[in-house]
Design a protein around this motif. Sequence first.
Motif, short mmCIF file in Angstrom:
data_model
loop_
_atom_site.label_atom_id
_atom_site.label_comp_id
_atom_site.label_asym_id
_atom_site.label_seq_id
_atom_site.Cartn_x
_atom_site.Cartn_y
_atom_site.Cartn_z
N TYR A 177 0.64 -1.63 -0.25
CA TYR A 177 -0.67 -0.23 0.16
C TYR A 177 0.94 1.10 -0.33
O TYR A 177 0.59 2.14 -1.09
N HIS A 178 1.94 1.43 1.07
CA HIS A 178 2.64 1.99 0.23
C HIS A 178 3.84 2.87 -0.71
O HIS A 178 3.63 4.10 -0.62
N SER A 188 3.16 5.54 -5.46
CA SER A 188 3.30 5.79 -6.60
C SER A 188 2.15 6.73 -7.46
O SER A 188 2.23 7.24 -9.03
N TRP A 189 0.82 6.33 -7.02
CA TRP A 189 0.05 7.37 -6.77
C TRP A 189 -0.02 8.92 -6.68
O TRP A 189 -0.37 9.33 -8.37
N ASN A 190 0.63 9.05 -6.40
CA ASN A 190 0.37 10.78 -5.90
C ASN A 190 2.13 10.89 -6.83
O ASN A 190 1.55 12.36 -7.33
N GLY A 191 2.55 10.39 -7.00
CA GLY A 191 4.07 10.59 -7.26
C GLY A 191 4.07 10.62 -9.16
O GLY A 191 4.39 11.71 -9.31
N THR A 192 2.92 10.14 -9.50
CA THR A 192 2.86 10.33 -10.83
C THR A 192 2.19 10.79 -11.39
O THR A 192 2.94 12.53 -11.82
N ASP A 193 0.74 11.52 -10.63
CA ASP A 193 0.33 12.43 -10.63
C ASP A 193 1.32 14.74 -11.05
O ASP A 193 1.13 14.98 -11.83
N ALA A 199 4.48 11.52 5.71
CA ALA A 199 3.87 10.17 6.39
C ALA A 199 2.30 9.78 5.69
O ALA A 199 2.29 9.12 5.37
N ASN A 200 1.70 11.25 5.47
CA ASN A 200 0.62 11.28 5.14
C ASN A 200 0.27 11.64 3.79
O ASN A 200 -0.82 12.10 3.19
N PHE A 257 9.43 3.76 -9.89
CA PHE A 257 9.38 2.50 -9.10
C PHE A 257 9.20 3.34 -7.71
O PHE A 257 9.40 3.94 -8.08
N SER A 258 8.46 2.83 -6.55
CA SER A 258 8.30 3.16 -5.42
C SER A 258 9.67 2.77 -3.74
O SER A 258 8.77 1.38 -4.22
#
Length: 284
Positions: free
Chosen positions: A36-37, A42-47, A90-91, A63-64
């Motif tokens: 999940y982490h 990756s979800w947020n980083g890609t955006d 962390a959030n 990759f993360s």
Amino acid sequence: MNQILTILAVLFTFPVTAQNPEKFSKEINEEGIALYHSEMTSWNGTDIFIENYKNRENIGGYFSYLDEGIPKCIFFSKSQKVIGTISFPANYNPKDAQIDLSERDFTPHETEYFTIRQNALKRMQNDSIFKIYKDTNLNIVPLIRNKVKKVYVLTATSAGNAVIFGNDYLITFDNENQVKNVEKLHNSMIVQKINDEKIGHTISGMHSHVIDKWQAITPTDICTLMLYQKFTGWESYTTISKKFVSIWNSDNNLVIMKTEDFKGMTEKMLKNKKGKSKTEKEEE
């Protein structure tokens, strides 16, 4: 449904170890949380990266991983250079992310992640075990924990109102970072709607496991439940197999019981409840 929720509430009042004869629920849960982490990063980083990096044709992949507790999403070029590093608190709040678009070499640890990711991708392109369905794509999630190198492959969907379980895979590696084994974690792809036409918004879900090695809930199941929890609002989720019943709740507590023990306990609870209702009715 109320009877099921009552049973779940009772289960979560007991220590997990008491319900877990195989003592593997902790390991499964921790692996799922680690996935999940990685996926949330990756979800947020890609955006963020796509919004800030303009040379799209230069992007080779991403990759993360956790770098001393800091979630980082690494983007690399087709010439295998790091071209973006997105670091999160962390959030995972995108507003607090640190963006570094300077080009550099991989660190030694990043090289390991990059290598197993690329070797996994090469295997995916040449192994018929991997399936891609309409409106889905496969996410490659490299994970190094306790010196063990793995790549999980999860199915994501572009369709709304759906959570995808299954069509997921685990790739393991030898000491030379070469693929050692590829296996399916589910026998098929399971699509569960968040809002159902007949019953409205769903409050929980369930699916079955038939692969002998993966009879309990999988780390990919837990990862998916955590990723989509803010959309589903599901308070619990259950997987069932011949050997085990696994029950996860939104507080990331996990109970795994032998199926025979679970059936015996639920039958006893429902019988006691029925007897109590009968007694109360006679006293009226």
